[in-house]
Design a protein around this motif. Sequence first.
Motif, PDB file in Angstrom:
ATOM      1  N   GLY A 234       0.825  -1.199   0.000  1.00 12.50           N
ATOM      2  CA  GLY A 234       0.000   0.000   0.000  1.00 12.50           C
ATOM      3  C   GLY A 234       0.858   1.247   0.000  1.00 12.50           C
ATOM      4  N   GLU A 235       0.241   2.381   0.291  1.00 14.25           N
ATOM      5  CA  GLU A 235       0.963   3.656   0.366  1.00 14.25           C
ATOM      6  C   GLU A 235       1.403   3.879   1.806  1.00 14.25           C
ATOM      7  OE1 GLU A 235       1.694   5.803  -2.311  1.00 14.25           O
ATOM      8  OE2 GLU A 235       1.144   3.936  -3.327  1.00 14.25           O
ATOM      9  N   ASP A 236       2.400   3.153   2.252  1.00 17.03           N
ATOM     10  CA  ASP A 236       2.839   3.216   3.639  1.00 17.03           C
ATOM     11  C   ASP A 236       4.317   2.872   3.723  1.00 17.03           C
ATOM     12  OD1 ASP A 236       2.998   0.192   3.897  1.00 17.03           O
ATOM     13  OD2 ASP A 236       0.854   0.436   3.527  1.00 17.03           O
ATOM     14  N   LEU A 237       4.907   3.135   4.882  1.00 14.35           N
ATOM     15  CA  LEU A 237       6.345   2.967   5.055  1.00 14.35           C
ATOM     16  C   LEU A 237       6.769   1.514   4.891  1.00 14.35           C
ATOM     17  CD1 LEU A 237       9.023   4.349   5.712  1.00 14.35           C
ATOM     18  CD2 LEU A 237       8.538   4.005   8.138  1.00 14.35           C
ATOM     19  N   ALA A 238       5.988   0.578   5.420  1.00 11.74           N
ATOM     20  CA  ALA A 238       6.353  -0.830   5.312  1.00 11.74           C
ATOM     21  C   ALA A 238       6.460  -1.255   3.848  1.00 11.74           C
ATOM     22  CB  ALA A 238       5.335  -1.696   6.047  1.00 11.74           C
ATOM     23  N   SER A 239       5.491  -0.864   3.047  1.00 11.34           N
ATOM     24  CA  SER A 239       5.493  -1.233   1.627  1.00 11.34           C
ATOM     25  C   SER A 239       6.649  -0.571   0.896  1.00 11.34           C
ATOM     26  CB  SER A 239       4.166  -0.817   0.984  1.00 11.34           C
ATOM     27  OG  SER A 239       3.075  -1.447   1.624  1.00 11.34           O
ATOM     28  N   TRP A 240       6.935   0.680   1.213  1.00 12.17           N
ATOM     29  CA  TRP A 240       8.008   1.395   0.520  1.00 12.17           C
ATOM     30  C   TRP A 240       9.381   0.833   0.867  1.00 12.17           C
ATOM     31  CZ3 TRP A 240       5.435   6.598   2.207  1.00 12.17           C
ATOM     32  CH2 TRP A 240       4.312   6.828   1.397  1.00 12.17           C
ATOM     33  N   LEU A 241       9.581   0.428   2.112  1.00  9.61           N
ATOM     34  CA  LEU A 241      10.854  -0.181   2.484  1.00  9.61           C
ATOM     35  C   LEU A 241      11.047  -1.519   1.778  1.00  9.61           C
ATOM     36  CD1 LEU A 241      11.059   0.545   6.333  1.00  9.61           C
ATOM     37  CD2 LEU A 241      12.518   1.505   4.549  1.00  9.61           C
ATOM     38  N   LEU A 242       9.980  -2.306   1.672  1.00 11.67           N
ATOM     39  CA  LEU A 242      10.072  -3.594   0.987  1.00 11.67           C
ATOM     40  C   LEU A 242      10.440  -3.424  -0.481  1.00 11.67           C
ATOM     41  CD1 LEU A 242       6.973  -5.408   2.528  1.00 11.67           C
ATOM     42  CD2 LEU A 242       9.347  -6.180   2.718  1.00 11.67           C
ATOM     43  N   ALA A 243       9.943  -2.333  -1.092  1.00 11.47           N
ATOM     44  CA  ALA A 243      10.158  -2.124  -2.518  1.00 11.47           C
ATOM     45  C   ALA A 243      11.385  -1.282  -2.831  1.00 11.47           C
ATOM     46  CB  ALA A 243       8.917  -1.468  -3.122  1.00 11.47           C
ATOM     47  N   HIS A 244      12.093  -0.782  -1.836  1.00 10.07           N
ATOM     48  CA  HIS A 244      13.197   0.138  -2.098  1.00 10.07           C
ATOM     49  C   HIS A 244      14.340  -0.557  -2.833  1.00 10.07           C
ATOM     50  CE1 HIS A 244      16.461   3.023  -1.349  1.00 10.07           C
ATOM     51  NE2 HIS A 244      15.489   3.914  -1.252  1.00 10.07           N
ATOM     52  N   PRO A 245      14.981   0.140  -3.778  1.00 15.02           N
ATOM     53  CA  PRO A 245      16.070  -0.478  -4.553  1.00 15.02           C
ATOM     54  C   PRO A 245      17.299  -0.848  -3.731  1.00 15.02           C
ATOM     55  CG  PRO A 245      15.823   1.870  -5.098  1.00 15.02           C
ATOM     56  CD  PRO A 245      14.620   1.480  -4.302  1.00 15.02           C
ATOM     57  N   SER A 246      17.406  -0.404  -2.502  1.00 14.22           N
ATOM     58  CA  SER A 246      18.536  -0.815  -1.655  1.00 14.22           C
ATOM     59  C   SER A 246      18.486  -2.298  -1.334  1.00 14.22           C
ATOM     60  CB  SER A 246      18.540  -0.016  -0.350  1.00 14.22           C
ATOM     61  OG  SER A 246      18.869   1.336  -0.579  1.00 14.22           O
ATOM     62  N   GLY A 247      17.346  -2.931  -1.561  1.00 12.80           N
ATOM     63  CA  GLY A 247      17.243  -4.374  -1.387  1.00 12.80           C
ATOM     64  C   GLY A 247      17.315  -4.829   0.053  1.00 12.80           C
ATOM     65  N   LEU A 248      16.540  -4.210   0.936  1.00 13.30           N
ATOM     66  CA  LEU A 248      16.528  -4.601   2.343  1.00 13.30           C
ATOM     67  C   LEU A 248      15.966  -6.010   2.502  1.00 13.30           C
ATOM     68  CD1 LEU A 248      16.916  -1.511   2.635  1.00 13.30           C
ATOM     69  CD2 LEU A 248      15.462  -1.614   4.659  1.00 13.30           C
ATOM     70  N   THR A 249      16.579  -6.781   3.383  1.00 12.70           N
ATOM     71  CA  THR A 249      16.018  -8.082   3.735  1.00 12.70           C
ATOM     72  C   THR A 249      14.763  -7.866   4.583  1.00 12.70           C
ATOM     73  OG1 THR A 249      17.258  -8.296   5.805  1.00 12.70           O
ATOM     74  CG2 THR A 249      18.351  -9.049   3.778  1.00 12.70           C
ATOM     75  N   GLU A 250      13.991  -8.938   4.750  1.00 10.84           N
ATOM     76  CA  GLU A 250      12.782  -8.815   5.564  1.00 10.84           C
ATOM     77  C   GLU A 250      13.131  -8.426   6.994  1.00 10.84           C
ATOM     78  OE1 GLU A 250       9.282 -11.862   6.834  1.00 10.84           O
ATOM     79  OE2 GLU A 250       9.546 -11.480   4.687  1.00 10.84           O
ATOM     80  N   GLU A 251      14.204  -8.968   7.539  1.00 11.39           N
ATOM     81  CA  GLU A 251      14.618  -8.622   8.897  1.00 11.39           C
ATOM     82  C   GLU A 251      15.025  -7.159   8.977  1.00 11.39           C
ATOM     83  OE1 GLU A 251      15.689  -8.980  12.973  1.00 11.39           O
ATOM     84  OE2 GLU A 251      14.340 -10.066  11.629  1.00 11.39           O
ATOM     85  N   GLU A 252      15.708  -6.656   7.966  1.00 11.23           N
ATOM     86  CA  GLU A 252      16.083  -5.241   7.958  1.00 11.23           C
ATOM     87  C   GLU A 252      14.862  -4.338   7.889  1.00 11.23           C
ATOM     88  OE1 GLU A 252      20.514  -5.593   5.824  1.00 11.23           O
ATOM     89  OE2 GLU A 252      18.712  -5.263   4.614  1.00 11.23           O
TER      90      GLU A 252
END
Length: 497
Positions: A234-252
């Motif tokens: 959705g339009e929220d921080l959790a979704s944006w972090l998951l989709a960010h090109p930095s490639g954060l792991t789920e734990e990150e």
Amino acid sequence: MTPHPDDPGTGPADPPPTRCPVHTVLSDGDAGLVDLLGPENEKDPMGLYERLRAEHGPVAPIVLDGGIPAWLLLGYRENLEVSRTPSRFSRDSRHWHAWKDGGIAADSPLLPVVGWQPMCTFADGDEHERLRAALTESMGRFDRRGIRRHVTRFTHQLVNDFCADGGAEMVTAFAQQLPMLVLTQLLGMPDEYGPRLVEATRDLMKGTETALRSDAYVTDALKGLVDRKRAEPGEDLASWLLAHPSGLTEEEVVQHLRLVLLTGNETTTNLMANTLRMVLTDPRFRASLAGGHMTLPDAIEHVLWNEPPLTVVPGRWATGDTELGGQRIKAGDMLLLGLAAGNVDPAIRPDIAAPMYGNRSHLAFSGGPHECPGQDIGRAITDTAIDTLLLRLPDLRLAVDETELTWLSSWISRHLVELPVEFMPRRPEPDIMDLPVEALLSPRRRMPSLPEEASAPAPVRSGPEAPAPGRVPWWAALWRWLLGRDSESAPKGSSAR
């Protein structure tokens, strides 16, 4: 200028020595050192900081839970030096000799705050830049107008809960509730998570014996959120972090959401409570606001100088043997940023009573590469919430003598326990969400010089000209007028004075 009695650091204290004559080395023993989780800090942290400054200078040896040694930074310049030089003072707690030597118990209440985790606050260099970019760029996607709309909406909802009573306790009923309500919206969590998260986040930040259980609750809730957002973004921080090109792991992703939730709630709650208390009790604030010399954002900066939301921020770890503030620091030593003590350092504030309106050079949000990325969101929440509160309740006043107010201090923050207020009872406004967006956004206003000078709400009229129940309230029409809308555009059935 005569200092105001509430100004920090105005108690009697000898001038600090320019260099500690003992040159205490933490590894040589901690006998007689102050326990930052002890009763002296709980009773009067600012008084303790001034005593340590007088005895040791700008860098003082202390101990933490279980006798773990550390250094507390009391000087403004020393705080900046440590926060701005990660090559000498790393944010990675795995440098900590107590950690390496197995000196930290598995059930230590310090672990939720200082135990290494895969997030930007425990990284340096390229890894810090990767993680920090994901967080700051994702947070930068928030519409500030939208944040203020959330704040205004929840402020009205909270005021509706007590406005008919003629009184309320503003810490538990307002300051502790509002930031988490807003943050759950920004993170993408349901509203019902808020109350339990308020309790859990405050508990683990205090370092109580139940801190680990509270930390587990928060982490589990965020893991569930990440699982849902991976399936339905959705339009929220959790979704944006998951989709960010930095490639954060789920734990990150989980740990960065946890970081925003913990620090955002704790700091904003304290900032709101402290600012509201000073607006209600300090004659300098009321006179300045009424006279047009200080805006509410200016007042917030003044509070950030004298009562920062976090008094101490852990931590930094020395990467090698060095010297700081006349003390010999060993590799692996832990250093705590003393934000509250640094803000009242006599070296940079010789006149503690001098106003600091609009001055943002304080340490309240730390500094250097790890400076708080969400500070402007915290300011916006505090500013909008108090502005809207005072518009709804312009006759708001303290219900007890100021001397009856009490505080509770932990090793990293100082909380106002209660802020009882009273005001003229008013009817709730149950249809607040039916208003247009522009009516939800409060205009900038001045604080009345005295409660009795405040404008009263429009009287309830009866007869054929009375507004129908559930129609737009009087203050919406007032806002439209202040926003420059002509009288014909005011909602029907509303009245303004």
